[in-house]
Design an enzyme around this catalytic site. Structure first.
Site, PDB file in Angstrom:
ATOM      1  N   LEU A 298       0.839  -1.203   0.000  1.00  0.00           N
ATOM      2  CA  LEU A 298       0.000   0.000   0.000  1.00  0.00           C
ATOM      3  C   LEU A 298       0.875   1.254   0.000  1.00  0.00           C
ATOM      4  O   LEU A 298       0.927   1.985   0.997  1.00  0.00           O
ATOM      5  CB  LEU A 298      -0.930   0.027   1.222  1.00  0.00           C
ATOM      6  CG  LEU A 298      -1.994  -1.044   1.323  1.00  0.00           C
ATOM      7  CD1 LEU A 298      -2.779  -0.907   2.635  1.00  0.00           C
ATOM      8  CD2 LEU A 298      -2.941  -0.986   0.150  1.00  0.00           C
ATOM      9  N   PRO A 299       1.569   1.529  -1.099  1.00  0.00           N
ATOM     10  CA  PRO A 299       2.348   2.768  -1.145  1.00  0.00           C
ATOM     11  C   PRO A 299       1.404   3.968  -1.043  1.00  0.00           C
ATOM     12  O   PRO A 299       0.296   3.940  -1.587  1.00  0.00           O
ATOM     13  CB  PRO A 299       3.049   2.710  -2.509  1.00  0.00           C
ATOM     14  CG  PRO A 299       2.268   1.737  -3.321  1.00  0.00           C
ATOM     15  CD  PRO A 299       1.623   0.792  -2.361  1.00  0.00           C
ATOM     16  N   HIS A 300       1.851   4.998  -0.338  1.00  0.00           N
ATOM     17  CA  HIS A 300       0.975   6.153  -0.118  1.00  0.00           C
ATOM     18  C   HIS A 300       1.799   7.401   0.138  1.00  0.00           C
ATOM     19  O   HIS A 300       2.949   7.314   0.547  1.00  0.00           O
ATOM     20  CB  HIS A 300       0.025   5.898   1.056  1.00  0.00           C
ATOM     21  CG  HIS A 300       0.752   5.543   2.316  1.00  0.00           C
ATOM     22  ND1 HIS A 300       1.202   4.268   2.580  1.00  0.00           N
ATOM     23  CD2 HIS A 300       1.134   6.284   3.369  1.00  0.00           C
ATOM     24  CE1 HIS A 300       1.807   4.246   3.755  1.00  0.00           C
ATOM     25  NE2 HIS A 300       1.794   5.460   4.253  1.00  0.00           N
ATOM     26  N   ALA A 301       1.151   8.548  -0.124  1.00  0.00           N
ATOM     27  CA  ALA A 301       1.827   9.827   0.102  1.00  0.00           C
ATOM     28  C   ALA A 301       0.786  10.936   0.178  1.00  0.00           C
ATOM     29  O   ALA A 301      -0.318  10.805  -0.348  1.00  0.00           O
ATOM     30  CB  ALA A 301       2.813  10.122  -1.025  1.00  0.00           C
TER      31      ALA A 301
ATOM     32  N   HIS B 242      -6.098  10.584   5.316  1.00  0.00           N
ATOM     33  CA  HIS B 242      -5.011   9.700   4.906  1.00  0.00           C
ATOM     34  C   HIS B 242      -4.976   8.464   5.808  1.00  0.00           C
ATOM     35  O   HIS B 242      -4.982   7.323   5.330  1.00  0.00           O
ATOM     36  CB  HIS B 242      -3.699  10.485   4.998  1.00  0.00           C
ATOM     37  CG  HIS B 242      -2.498   9.764   4.491  1.00  0.00           C
ATOM     38  ND1 HIS B 242      -1.244  10.285   4.603  1.00  0.00           N
ATOM     39  CD2 HIS B 242      -2.330   8.576   3.867  1.00  0.00           C
ATOM     40  CE1 HIS B 242      -0.361   9.446   4.077  1.00  0.00           C
ATOM     41  NE2 HIS B 242      -1.001   8.410   3.632  1.00  0.00           N
TER      42      HIS B 242
END
Length: 156
Positions: free
Chosen positions: A65-68, A113
Site C-alpha cells: 500500500l504505497p501512499h503519500a 489519509h
C-alpha cells in the site's frame, strides 16, 4: 465505502510486467497521474519513493500500500496495479508482492489519509478478497470487489 471518484477503471492495471519494486512504483505513479489530478507521474513517484525510504509499505498476502500526501492535490485518489509476477518489496512477511494499491491524499488531509490507509489495510488483509482480485479479468471486476468489500464490515 471508498470515496466517490477515488478509483476509476483507467487507474487499474491487471497484468503489469514490472519486475522490481521501483518499476512497480513508476507504473502505479502513471496510473495515479491518469486520475486527472494534474500531477506529474515523476512528482508522484518521488513522493512514493520518499515514503518507502521511511519503511516499506509492503504488508502480507502479497500486498503493498504505497501512499503519500501531495501538495496540489484537492481530493484523495487511488490506483491499483496487479503484477504478472510478484516482486521483492521488503514486505512484512518477506513474501513477493503482486497486488499494489497506491493512495494519494492532499497535503493537509492527515486524518483522511490515516482512515483510508486503515480501511485499505483491513480490506487487503482478507486473503479471500486478495484471491478474488487475482482471478479478476477486468478492471470493473476489481472495482466492484473493492467497493463491495469497503461497504461490508469485516472483523478479521
Amino acid at each position: 465505502m471508498l470515496p466517490k471518484g477515488f478509483l476509476q477503471p483507467r487507474q487499474v492495471s491487471l497484468s503489469h510486467p514490472a519486475a522490481s519494486k521501483k518499476k512497480a512504483l513508476e507504473a502505479v505513479s502513471e496510473l495515479l497521474a491518469s486520475g486527472g489530478g494534474m500531477l506529474a507521474p515523476e512528482a508522484i513517484y518521488g513522493q512514493l519513493l520518499e515514503r518507502e525510504r521511511l519503511g516499506s509499505t509492503g504488508l502480507t498476502h502479497g500486498v503493498a500500500l504505497p501512499h503519500a500526501r501531495m501538495i496540489g492535490l484537492t481530493q484523495a485518489t487511488g490506483a491499483f496495479l496487479r503484477l504478472q509476477e510478484g516482486v521483492d518489496y521488503d514486505a512484512l512477511d518477506d513474501q513477493p508482492v503482486d497486488l499494489i494499491f497506491a493512495l494519494l491524499v492532499p497535503e493537509s488531509s492527515t486524518q483522511e489519509h490515516l482512515e483510508l490507509l486503515a480501511r485499505l489495510a483491513r480490506m487487503f488483509n482478507d486473503s479471500s478478497l486478495c484471491e478474488e482480485i487475482r482471478q479478476a479479468d477486468e478492471a470493473e471486476q476489481v472495482l466492484a470487489l473493492l467497493q463491495e468489500d469497503a461497504t461490508s464490515d469485516h472483523s478479521s
